[in-house]
Scaffold this active site. Structure first.
Site, PDB file in Angstrom:
ATOM      1  N   HIS A  85       1.136  -1.374   0.065  1.00 26.41           N
ATOM      2  CA  HIS A  85       0.079  -0.127  -0.049  1.00 26.41           C
ATOM      3  C   HIS A  85       1.005   1.239   0.040  1.00 26.41           C
ATOM      4  CE1 HIS A  85      -3.031  -2.635   2.258  1.00 26.41           C
ATOM      5  NE2 HIS A  85      -3.426  -2.293   0.973  1.00 26.41           N
TER       6      HIS A  85
ATOM      7  N   LYS B 243     -18.653  -5.718   8.700  1.00 23.01           N
ATOM      8  CA  LYS B 243     -17.548  -6.670   8.621  1.00 23.01           C
ATOM      9  C   LYS B 243     -16.224  -5.862   9.768  1.00 23.01           C
ATOM     10  CE  LYS B 243     -13.981  -8.106   5.594  1.00 23.01           C
ATOM     11  NZ  LYS B 243     -13.351  -7.541   4.555  1.00 23.01           N
TER      12      LYS B 243
ATOM     13  N   ARG C 299      -2.213  -6.653  -7.950  1.00 24.73           N
ATOM     14  CA  ARG C 299      -1.110  -7.542  -7.788  1.00 24.73           C
ATOM     15  C   ARG C 299      -1.019  -8.823  -8.603  1.00 24.73           C
ATOM     16  NH1 ARG C 299      -2.805  -8.222  -1.671  1.00 24.73           N
ATOM     17  NH2 ARG C 299      -4.615  -8.448  -2.948  1.00 24.73           N
TER      18      ARG C 299
ATOM     19  N   SER D 128      -2.944  -7.607   3.578  1.00 24.42           N
ATOM     20  CA  SER D 128      -3.160  -7.285   5.024  1.00 24.42           C
ATOM     21  C   SER D 128      -3.761  -8.592   5.811  1.00 24.42           C
ATOM     22  CB  SER D 128      -4.510  -6.293   5.130  1.00 24.42           C
ATOM     23  OG  SER D 128      -3.918  -5.243   4.543  1.00 24.42           O
TER      24      SER D 128
END
Ligand code: PNS
Length: 165
Positions: free
Chosen positions: A19, A43, A92, A130
């Site tokens: 990030h 969430k 990615r 993450s």
């Protein structure tokens, strides 16, 4: 509408070196980069939105033209509220490409003026997420290769399992 500003939305739970690399690169392309943390009441993340923003601010202390915000609900509503039209996302892998393209298409359909621009992740960052950081840290592994140096100790401490009494 300002095209000098881009919004980098995400969960950032927590921010990774991948990030940070995108934020640094975006800060050289735009006058202002707004990092917008999604607050999703459905969430619950591992870190509170406040803590994620605090970690982001520490990690980006050397980037002059970045600011931090949080949003709830649809990204396009946030973009319109900010009068912004460039969403920045990183890619990615091919899997990212599929999900990110789909998200960009929904956003384009809901808000035709909002464009999503993608930056390719550096090859050395393509495996970093993450969720992997959370898992490694939770089991006492070393998270320092994956999160910015300025927050590595804090992230490790916060993720470390508490000893059972
Ligand atoms: O870091 P993440 O979890 O990959 O970020 C995903 C994020 C926050 C960019 C995305 O889930 C999002 O924009 N959520 C807001 C809800 C929304 O606008 N959904 C419509 C697009 S399908």
């Amino acid at each position: 509408m300002s095209e000098k500003l881009c919004v980098f939305p995400g969960s950032f739970d927590p921010v990774t070196i991948g990030h940070l690399d995108l934020i640094e690169r975006a800060s050289r392309l735009y006058d202002e980069v707004v990092v917008a943390v999604l607050h999703n009441p459905a969430k619950q993340g591992r870190f509170t939105v406040e803590k994620r923003m605090e970690l982001l601010a520490k990690a980006c202390a050397h980037v002059p033209n970045v600011s931090f915000d949080h949003f709830e609900g649809l990204l396009v509503d946030y973009m319109n509220a900010r009068n912004a039209r460039v969403v920045l996302r990183g890619l990615r892998t091919a899997r990212d490409f599929e999900t990110e393209c789909q998200m960009a298409q929904f956003n384009l359909q809901m808000a035709p003026g909002v464009e999503t621009l993608f930056l390719a992740a550096k090859p050395e960052h393509t495996h970093i997420s993450s969720s992997a950081v959370r898992e490694i840290g939770m089991f006492g592994g070393d998270v320092s290769p994956y999160v910015p140096a300025s927050i590595a100790q804090e992230v490790a401490r916060l993720l470390k399992p508490q000893p059972k009494r």
